[in-house]
Design a protein around this motif. Structure first.
Motif, PDB file in Angstrom:
ATOM      1  N   SER A 114       0.952  -1.252  -0.150  1.00  0.00           N
ATOM      2  CA  SER A 114       0.161  -0.087  -0.066  1.00  0.00           C
ATOM      3  C   SER A 114       0.871   1.167  -0.088  1.00  0.00           C
ATOM      4  CB  SER A 114      -0.734  -0.108   1.239  1.00  0.00           C
ATOM      5  OG  SER A 114      -1.755  -0.996   1.470  1.00  0.00           O
ATOM      6  N   TRP A 115       1.936   1.115   0.696  1.00  0.00           N
ATOM      7  CA  TRP A 115       2.756   2.423   0.772  1.00  0.00           C
ATOM      8  C   TRP A 115       3.671   2.577  -0.567  1.00  0.00           C
ATOM      9  CZ3 TRP A 115       4.595   6.690   3.067  1.00  0.00           C
ATOM     10  CH2 TRP A 115       5.644   7.252   2.441  1.00  0.00           C
ATOM     11  N   PHE A 116       4.111   1.519  -1.340  1.00  0.00           N
ATOM     12  CA  PHE A 116       4.844   1.287  -2.471  1.00  0.00           C
ATOM     13  C   PHE A 116       4.014   1.949  -3.523  1.00  0.00           C
ATOM     14  CE2 PHE A 116       7.387  -0.975  -5.776  1.00  0.00           C
ATOM     15  CZ  PHE A 116       8.544  -0.112  -5.714  1.00  0.00           C
ATOM     16  N   VAL A 117       2.748   1.495  -3.627  1.00  0.00           N
ATOM     17  CA  VAL A 117       2.004   1.762  -5.112  1.00  0.00           C
ATOM     18  C   VAL A 117       0.684   2.494  -4.511  1.00  0.00           C
ATOM     19  CG1 VAL A 117       2.928   0.024  -6.141  1.00  0.00           C
ATOM     20  CG2 VAL A 117       0.885  -0.551  -4.932  1.00  0.00           C
ATOM     21  N   GLY A 118       0.379   2.979  -3.381  1.00  0.00           N
ATOM     22  CA  GLY A 118      -0.933   3.316  -2.891  1.00  0.00           C
ATOM     23  C   GLY A 118      -1.465   4.517  -3.589  1.00  0.00           C
ATOM     24  N   ASP A 119      -0.462   5.431  -4.224  1.00  0.00           N
ATOM     25  CA  ASP A 119      -0.853   6.365  -5.039  1.00  0.00           C
ATOM     26  C   ASP A 119      -1.480   6.260  -6.237  1.00  0.00           C
ATOM     27  OD1 ASP A 119       0.379   8.122  -3.183  1.00  0.00           O
ATOM     28  OD2 ASP A 119       2.057   9.025  -4.354  1.00  0.00           O
ATOM     29  N   ILE A 120      -1.346   5.236  -6.784  1.00  0.00           N
ATOM     30  CA  ILE A 120      -2.055   4.600  -8.027  1.00  0.00           C
ATOM     31  C   ILE A 120      -3.156   3.697  -7.489  1.00  0.00           C
ATOM     32  CG2 ILE A 120      -1.558   3.430 -10.376  1.00  0.00           C
ATOM     33  CD1 ILE A 120       1.485   4.052  -9.048  1.00  0.00           C
ATOM     34  N   PHE A 121      -2.692   2.849  -6.943  1.00  0.00           N
ATOM     35  CA  PHE A 121      -3.833   1.652  -6.577  1.00  0.00           C
ATOM     36  C   PHE A 121      -5.030   2.046  -5.878  1.00  0.00           C
ATOM     37  CE2 PHE A 121      -5.254  -2.200  -3.832  1.00  0.00           C
ATOM     38  CZ  PHE A 121      -5.321  -2.969  -5.077  1.00  0.00           C
ATOM     39  N   GLY A 122      -4.763   3.038  -4.797  1.00  0.00           N
ATOM     40  CA  GLY A 122      -5.800   3.556  -4.120  1.00  0.00           C
ATOM     41  C   GLY A 122      -6.579   4.366  -4.770  1.00  0.00           C
ATOM     42  N   THR A 166       2.865  -9.353  -6.378  1.00  0.00           N
ATOM     43  CA  THR A 166       1.705  -8.466  -5.889  1.00  0.00           C
ATOM     44  C   THR A 166       1.550  -7.578  -7.118  1.00  0.00           C
ATOM     45  OG1 THR A 166       3.226  -6.938  -4.657  1.00  0.00           O
ATOM     46  CG2 THR A 166       1.913  -8.698  -3.441  1.00  0.00           C
ATOM     47  N   SER A 167       2.472  -6.974  -7.861  1.00  0.00           N
ATOM     48  CA  SER A 167       2.202  -6.123  -8.885  1.00  0.00           C
ATOM     49  C   SER A 167       3.538  -6.618  -9.833  1.00  0.00           C
ATOM     50  CB  SER A 167       2.305  -4.607  -8.747  1.00  0.00           C
ATOM     51  OG  SER A 167       3.516  -4.274  -7.746  1.00  0.00           O
ATOM     52  N   GLN A 168       2.910  -6.850 -11.049  1.00  0.00           N
ATOM     53  CA  GLN A 168       3.832  -7.775 -11.926  1.00  0.00           C
ATOM     54  C   GLN A 168       5.233  -7.085 -12.013  1.00  0.00           C
ATOM     55  OE1 GLN A 168       2.879 -10.762 -13.555  1.00  0.00           O
ATOM     56  NE2 GLN A 168       4.989 -10.939 -14.232  1.00  0.00           N
ATOM     57  N   GLU A 171       4.402   6.747  -8.516  1.00  0.00           N
ATOM     58  CA  GLU A 171       3.350   7.725  -8.444  1.00  0.00           C
ATOM     59  C   GLU A 171       2.459   7.989  -9.798  1.00  0.00           C
ATOM     60  OE1 GLU A 171       5.706  11.268  -7.575  1.00  0.00           O
ATOM     61  OE2 GLU A 171       5.802  10.772  -5.437  1.00  0.00           O
ATOM     62  N   MET A 172       1.328   8.135  -9.760  1.00  0.00           N
ATOM     63  CA  MET A 172       0.566   8.089 -11.269  1.00  0.00           C
ATOM     64  C   MET A 172       1.136   9.276 -11.932  1.00  0.00           C
ATOM     65  SD  MET A 172      -3.502   8.110 -11.508  1.00  0.00           S
ATOM     66  CE  MET A 172      -3.709   6.801 -10.446  1.00  0.00           C
ATOM     67  N   VAL A 173       1.359   8.849 -13.219  1.00  0.00           N
ATOM     68  CA  VAL A 173       1.547  10.236 -14.307  1.00  0.00           C
ATOM     69  C   VAL A 173       0.594  10.172 -15.152  1.00  0.00           C
ATOM     70  CG1 VAL A 173       4.114   9.780 -13.875  1.00  0.00           C
ATOM     71  CG2 VAL A 173       2.848   8.425 -15.502  1.00  0.00           C
ATOM     72  N   SER A 174      -0.494   9.129 -15.320  1.00  0.00           N
ATOM     73  CA  SER A 174      -1.499   9.449 -16.222  1.00  0.00           C
ATOM     74  C   SER A 174      -2.677   8.473 -15.898  1.00  0.00           C
ATOM     75  CB  SER A 174      -1.051   8.903 -17.733  1.00  0.00           C
ATOM     76  OG  SER A 174      -2.287   8.470 -18.388  1.00  0.00           O
ATOM     77  N   PHE A 175      -3.710   9.090 -15.222  1.00  0.00           N
ATOM     78  CA  PHE A 175      -4.745   8.605 -14.877  1.00  0.00           C
ATOM     79  C   PHE A 175      -5.389   7.552 -15.911  1.00  0.00           C
ATOM     80  CE2 PHE A 175      -9.448   8.513 -14.007  1.00  0.00           C
ATOM     81  CZ  PHE A 175      -9.443   7.763 -12.735  1.00  0.00           C
ATOM     82  N   LEU A 176      -5.849   8.196 -16.796  1.00  0.00           N
ATOM     83  CA  LEU A 176      -6.163   7.581 -18.181  1.00  0.00           C
ATOM     84  C   LEU A 176      -5.750   6.318 -18.374  1.00  0.00           C
ATOM     85  CD1 LEU A 176      -7.170  10.552 -20.730  1.00  0.00           C
ATOM     86  CD2 LEU A 176      -8.876   9.124 -18.954  1.00  0.00           C
ATOM     87  N   ASP A 177      -4.394   6.322 -18.460  1.00  0.00           N
ATOM     88  CA  ASP A 177      -3.508   5.073 -18.775  1.00  0.00           C
ATOM     89  C   ASP A 177      -4.118   3.941 -17.729  1.00  0.00           C
ATOM     90  OD1 ASP A 177      -2.491   6.290 -20.715  1.00  0.00           O
ATOM     91  OD2 ASP A 177      -0.400   6.529 -19.998  1.00  0.00           O
ATOM     92  N   GLU A 180       5.382   6.076 -12.575  1.00  0.00           N
ATOM     93  CA  GLU A 180       6.752   6.302 -12.305  1.00  0.00           C
ATOM     94  C   GLU A 180       7.172   6.238 -10.930  1.00  0.00           C
ATOM     95  OE1 GLU A 180       8.150   9.888 -14.191  1.00  0.00           O
ATOM     96  OE2 GLU A 180       7.471   9.260 -16.137  1.00  0.00           O
ATOM     97  N   PHE A 181       8.439   5.781 -11.031  1.00  0.00           N
ATOM     98  CA  PHE A 181       9.052   5.176  -9.553  1.00  0.00           C
ATOM     99  C   PHE A 181       9.565   6.924  -8.983  1.00  0.00           C
ATOM    100  CE2 PHE A 181      12.621   4.257  -6.673  1.00  0.00           C
ATOM    101  CZ  PHE A 181      11.617   3.856  -5.429  1.00  0.00           C
ATOM    102  N   ASN A 182       9.304   7.143  -7.973  1.00  0.00           N
ATOM    103  CA  ASN A 182      10.046   8.440  -7.321  1.00  0.00           C
ATOM    104  C   ASN A 182      10.836   8.014  -6.344  1.00  0.00           C
ATOM    105  OD1 ASN A 182      10.626  10.854  -5.976  1.00  0.00           O
ATOM    106  ND2 ASN A 182       8.735  11.797  -6.243  1.00  0.00           N
ATOM    107  N   PRO A 183      12.309   7.969  -6.619  1.00  0.00           N
ATOM    108  CA  PRO A 183      13.191   7.471  -5.524  1.00  0.00           C
ATOM    109  C   PRO A 183      13.367   8.322  -4.221  1.00  0.00           C
ATOM    110  CG  PRO A 183      14.396   8.626  -7.497  1.00  0.00           C
ATOM    111  CD  PRO A 183      12.759   8.579  -7.741  1.00  0.00           C
TER     112      PRO A 183
END
Length: 558
Positions: free
Chosen positions: A106-114, A506-508, A188-194, A179-182
């Motif tokens: 949830s921490w690693f991909v929460g910005d997109i998955f949530g 968990t995510s490919q 972090e999500m860069v395209s909601f439509l994608d 895209e991954f933010n180091p």
């Protein structure tokens, strides 16, 4: 994140996976019936609305027909409501588990998955919750047109809810638009439509929803068959079977088509899943689709030693067609993916060992970058480290893989679950097609169909020309009722393929399960697993009991 492998109890991973699987399986017992009944009851109320409108406008004086369709709509809506309430209870728990059991994920991909889960809760869930109240309590309080709209919007809200949940699941299968933010250590999500409109999400949604319509249609046919078996509610049963058969056949054919599309997407994004589904150890061009083979259901096959599964019978070229739309298309097997391969068009796919090496380089570069930035390193050093990180980031998740064989899913589950799903799909196409031919009495075609069925003993000879679906031998109705649990087995098998085939991710390619799990003690997760097992089993038993009581009461209880 680079030290997580040293801190997580191995039992926690297994119990967390088991708990999530338990919750998802129980949740999916309720959801498809909700989606399927929503469509069928919407059609029924539309027929009622048209008849009521004709009555009000003076085009007809037949009040009994409009009254019949109203009671019929109310009956199926009552069954819908019982199932809807149970689905909500299990769905809420499922979403909470991402935060409790899979907090690192949830921490690693929460910005997109949530995001899609939040939209599902804020818009779709509130939409269906609002209009379901109007649908139930508004028959005498709002106009017929508004009530009809509420019924359709309830079903549409449930379908929207499924859309956003499947968008989230599709992203786990094929991450896009991020895209991954180091600096934040987050994707972090860069395209909601994608994310929202990815081909994987569209394909998964269409296939899942059409399979849910099948379950709704099978359920309606089964309940109607019980009434015909007991020689009661005959008119309701006949009309319900007609509508359900049309929905069921369209849904079954659509599920086959969307399944083909999903298969192609899996071939592109998750070739290891496809190889496991087919027990394809060594791939190549001109690949056949396995019809039957002996894959031991209790142990992982020795895919490195065997050329193919024993006793294999396949349909020539069918797998290449399914995966590539080309009978001569290249499909990699398990060993090809492990060792790396080159496709006929020149694409080079690295071996798993190379991916592991590059993933470790990405992790090392990330740690070095964060340390250098903390120590105030110059821009040139940071830029070099970022360049190394970005170059190897597509293989980041592989850096946590210790043994290349860990990326091979459990082949027996994928192989057999896929065949159960496809086999039952064929059964449903035939089942609904025969019902349609018999029920609608299509000239010539229905007569020929009845006589053919009589010739092989499926209809009495005396019924061949004077057929009435309400006067069949009991075993016909019992067979229709028996298809309900088989429909659920087929549907759950599809989810087993989707989720077991994705393992260990968990995510490919991004995060394996042992990195995504929360740092909990396994005993805590084990305890809640058994609590949920008891709770969900009780809920399922309660729902089945209430449904059976309402079915026995029939539409007269409306």
């Amino acid at each position: 994140m680079t030290n997580l492998l040293l801190n997580i109890d191995a039992g926690t991973i297994d119990w967390s996976r088991a708990q999530f699987a338990l919750t998802a399986i129980y949740h999916w017992l309720f959801v498809p019936l909700t989606l399927g009944l929503a469509l069928i009851m919407g059609i029924m109320e539309t027929i009622y609305y048209r008849k009521q409108k004709a009555l009000v406008s003076g085009q007809t004086a037949d009040t009994s027909s409009a009254d019949f369709w109203r009671k019929m709509s109310q009956f199926w809506q009552r069954l819908f409501g019982i199932n809807f309430a149970m689905g909500v209870a299990t769905g809420i728990i499922l979403e909470f588990e991402f935060g409790t059991n899979w907090s690192n994920y949830s921490w690693f991909v929460g910005d997109i998955f949530g995001a899609p889960l939040a939209i599902e809760g804020i818009i779709a869930f509130f939409m269906e919750s609002t209009f379901v109240a109007v649908m139930y309590f508004g028959w005498k309080k709002v106009s017929a047109g508004f009530h009809l709209a509420s019924t359709w919007l309830t079903g549409l809200g449930a379908t929207f809810s499924a859309w956003w949940i499947l968008v989230a699941n599709a992203w786990m299968q094929c991450p896009v638009g991020c895209e991954f933010n180091p600096d934040t250590m987050r994707n972090e999500m860069v395209s909601f439509l994608d994310v929202a409109l990815s081909p994987f999400a569209v394909g998964k949604f269409c296939h899942t929803v059409t399979s849910a319509w099948i379950i709704g249609a099978v359920f309606v046919v089964a309940v109607s068959s019980w009434y015909l078996w007991k020689r009661r509610e005959v008119q309701l049963a006949k009309e319900s079977i007609k509508i359900a058969a049309v929905v069921g056949l369209i849904a079954s054919l659509s599920a086959a088509l969307t399944g083909h599309v999903s298969g192609q997407q899996v071939a592109k994004a998750q070739p290891m899943k496809l190889a496991a589904m087919e027990a394809l150890y060594n791939g190549g061009t001109d690949q056949g689709l396995t019809a039957v083979a002996w894959v031991n259901p209790f142990e992982q096959p020795a895919y490195e030693k065997e050329a193919e599964a024993p006793l294999k019978i396949d349909m020539p070229y069918a797998l290449s067609i399914m995966a590539t739309d080309d009978p001569h298309g290249y499909v990699p097997g398990i060993n090809d993916i492990l060792r790396g391969y080159t496709t006929p068009d020149g694409h080079v796919e690295p071996s798993i060992d190379e991916k592991i090496n590059r993933g470790q380089q990405a992790i090392t570069a990330l740690a070095a970058y964060r340390k250098a930035k903390k120590e105030g390193a110059d821009e040139a050093t940071l830029k070099t480290l970022l360049s190394t990180l970005n170059e190897n980031m597509p293989y980041f998740g592989y850096g946590y893989i210790k043994d290349k064989h860990d990326i091979v899913p459990y082949v027996p589950v994928n192989f057999w679950a896929f065949r159960v799903m496809v086999g039952m799909g064929v059964v449903f196409i035939v089942f609904f097609a025969v019902i349609l031919l018999l029920t609608f009495r299509i000239p010539y075609v229905s007569v020929i169909t009845r006589r053919v069925l009589a010739s092989v003993g499926l209809l009495p000879e005396t019924e061949a020309d004077t057929y009435d679906i309400a006067r069949l031998p009991s075993w016909h109705y019992i067979c229709a009722i028996a298809l309900v649990p088989l429909a659920y087995v087929a549907s759950e098998s599809g989810w087993l393929v989707a989720e077991f085939g994705r393992q260990p991710w968990t995510s490919q390619d991004m995060m394996p399960t042992w990195v995504a799990v929360s740092d909990l003690h396994s005993s805590s997760v084990m305890l809640t697993f058994f609590i949920f097992l008891v709770l969900f089993t009780v809920l399922l038993g309660v729902e089945i009991n209430i449904l059976l009581k309402q079915i026995k009461k029939g539409p007269s209880a409306s």
